[in-house]
Design an enzyme around this catalytic site. Structure first.
Site, PDB file in Angstrom:
ATOM      1  N   LYS A  96       1.855   0.703 -21.678  1.00  0.00           N
ATOM      2  CA  LYS A  96       0.647   1.101 -20.963  1.00  0.00           C
ATOM      3  C   LYS A  96      -0.554   0.963 -21.904  1.00  0.00           C
ATOM      4  CE  LYS A  96       2.733   4.137 -17.594  1.00  0.00           C
ATOM      5  NZ  LYS A  96       4.060   3.538 -17.795  1.00  0.00           N
ATOM      6  N   ASP A 130       2.090  -2.461 -17.887  1.00  0.00           N
ATOM      7  CA  ASP A 130       2.108  -1.586 -16.709  1.00  0.00           C
ATOM      8  C   ASP A 130       0.667  -1.351 -16.274  1.00  0.00           C
ATOM      9  OD1 ASP A 130       4.805  -1.406 -17.076  1.00  0.00           O
ATOM     10  OD2 ASP A 130       4.860   0.750 -17.453  1.00  0.00           O
ATOM     11  N   GLN A 159      -0.581  -3.530  -7.902  1.00  0.00           N
ATOM     12  CA  GLN A 159      -0.330  -2.311  -7.110  1.00  0.00           C
ATOM     13  C   GLN A 159      -0.839  -2.529  -5.680  1.00  0.00           C
ATOM     14  OE1 GLN A 159      -2.473  -0.932 -10.414  1.00  0.00           O
ATOM     15  NE2 GLN A 159      -1.372   1.021 -10.524  1.00  0.00           N
ATOM     16  N   ARG A 178       5.062  -8.035 -11.719  1.00  0.00           N
ATOM     17  CA  ARG A 178       5.830  -6.986 -11.037  1.00  0.00           C
ATOM     18  C   ARG A 178       4.946  -6.456  -9.895  1.00  0.00           C
ATOM     19  NH1 ARG A 178       6.186  -1.953 -14.508  1.00  0.00           N
ATOM     20  NH2 ARG A 178       7.707  -3.129 -15.701  1.00  0.00           N
ATOM     21  N   ALA A 183       1.359   4.237  -8.010  1.00  0.00           N
ATOM     22  CA  ALA A 183       1.856   5.592  -8.254  1.00  0.00           C
ATOM     23  C   ALA A 183       0.779   6.644  -8.502  1.00  0.00           C
ATOM     24  CB  ALA A 183       2.803   5.564  -9.456  1.00  0.00           C
ATOM     25  N   ARG A 283       7.254  10.881 -10.707  1.00  0.00           N
ATOM     26  CA  ARG A 283       8.472  10.660  -9.910  1.00  0.00           C
ATOM     27  C   ARG A 283       8.628  11.781  -8.878  1.00  0.00           C
ATOM     28  NH1 ARG A 283       7.518   6.997 -12.957  1.00  0.00           N
ATOM     29  NH2 ARG A 283       6.422   6.475 -11.060  1.00  0.00           N
TER      30      ARG A 283
END
Ligand code: FDA
Length: 324
Positions: A96, A130, A159, A178, A183, A283
């Site tokens: 990150k 990320d 994203q 990716r 999030a 999470r």
């Protein structure tokens, strides 16, 4: 929605972050975090590799505001790169930019990243950037643009909740990307808030990159999305070397294994280290049922019971208060 916001709020709480580091890792994070040191992480990755699964390794850390801390994080990541090479494990790095000093100074962060990407390049190891919250989005792309002038072993994340994601994916189609839903808590000015709209955009982006892009990592635990992708690649004859599925360590382990057994490329995101708090809270924000992981760990270990009860009561108290 308020539960999600609640946990995202907790994930950004610096005081709780420090307390969590101090009181240790045993509050439940251990089922979704692959150890606190390199040796434990390597062992976890070897186990995944033995099952035909590769790994993207995240030496946990984010939102660093002191130069010393960023330099320390750089050293840790360099040692992970060395350990990938020495142990000959099938793995690459996820990092990150805020962990390497993006909030301190752009040039300082770029220099830290240059050292990391250059060392990884020597060993032919891929580095994934990320993506964090909206404030760091454009600066992260700027870092990537700078480094891409010299190195080809980098890629990043798109994203799907951002309105601008479709433009970004077009601009970065020559990169390994990716694709995720997103999030962080973002404003309606810049991001879709509605789950259906996010899912639709997610599929649009995945399909675009599968058809036009270099290599696509489809990062989700959502079986609806995964089933859609399986059908789409079949219908469009997209070779399996062009994409992989990714999930987080500790989540839907059976499905991870099944996808690998079905012959799809599969890569598990393997976070490790002591700075697990923000990661773990996000999470919980995504899926409050993940609290089960927390309670199982806490109540299985007598030594942690007092801390567990305290924190559990706090969380549940807050949840039920908001629920009324
Ligand atoms: P989501 O949480 O939307 O769930 C959809 C459905 O899937 C659920 O309703 C349920 O049916 C099923 N499901 C989900 N989880 C399940 C479980 N554990 N067990 C059973 N069923 C389950 N974000 C970001 O902003 N920047 C980043 O760089 C990354 N990086 C990243 C890497 C990887 C490998 C992953 C998997 C994810 C990220 N993310 C991320 C996080 C991502 O943006 C997103 O928040 C989470 O993946 C949650 O969304 P999902 O698509 O997984 O399913």
């Amino acid at each position: 929605m308020w539960i999600k916001n609640f946990f995202i709020g907790l994930s950004q709480n610096q005081m709780l972050n420090k307390a969590a580091k101090r009181y240790g890792f045993k509050l439940g994070a251990q089922s979704v975090v692959a150890g606190t040191n390199v040796e434990e992480m390597v062992e976890s990755v070897k186990q995944l590799n033995a099952q035909g699964i590769s790994a993207t390794i995240d030496n946990l850390g984010e939102f660093v505001f002191e130069k010393d801390e960023a330099i320390e994080a750089k050293k840790h990541i360099l040692s992970v790169i060395e350990s990938i090479n020495q142990n000959n494990i099938d793995a690459h790095i996820s990092l990150k930019p805020t962990q390497l000093g993006l909030d301190i100074d752009f040039g300082f962060c770029l220099q830290n990243l240059r050292e990391i990407v250059s060392k990884a390049h020597e060993y032919n190891i891929f580095i994934n950037f990320d993506m964090e919250d909206y404030d760091h989005l454009q600066p992260s792309f700027d870092l990537i643009d700078e480094l891409a002038q010299t190195y080809d072993n980098i890629g990043t994340v798109i994203q799907a909740y951002f309105f601008r994601a479709i433009n970004d994916i077009k601009q970065y189609k020559h990169f390994r990307l990716r694709i995720v839903k997103g999030a962080y808590k973002e404003s309606p000015e810049v991001a879709y808030q509605d789950k259906k709209e996010i899912d639709e955009n997610f599929l649009r982006l995945i399909e675009y990159h599968l058809l036009n892009g270099k290599f696509t990592s489809i990062a989700t635990h959502d079986h609806h999305i995964i089933n859609h992708v399986k059908k789409f690649v079949e219908e469009n004859q997209i070779p399996r070397e062009k994409f992989e599925f990714q999930m987080l360590y500790g989540f839907r382990k059976d499905m991870q294994l099944d996808l690998a057994k079905e012959g799809y490329n599969f890569c598990t995101y393997v976070p490790f280290g002591t700075d697990w708090y923000g990661y773990f809270m996000r999470r919980l924000a995504e899926r409050p049922q993940n609290l089960n992981l927390f309670f199982k760990q806490v109540f299985n270990k007598k030594t942690n019971t007092m801390i567990g009860i305290g924190l559990g009561a706090f969380l549940l108290g807050r949840l039920s208060k908001r629920n009324k």
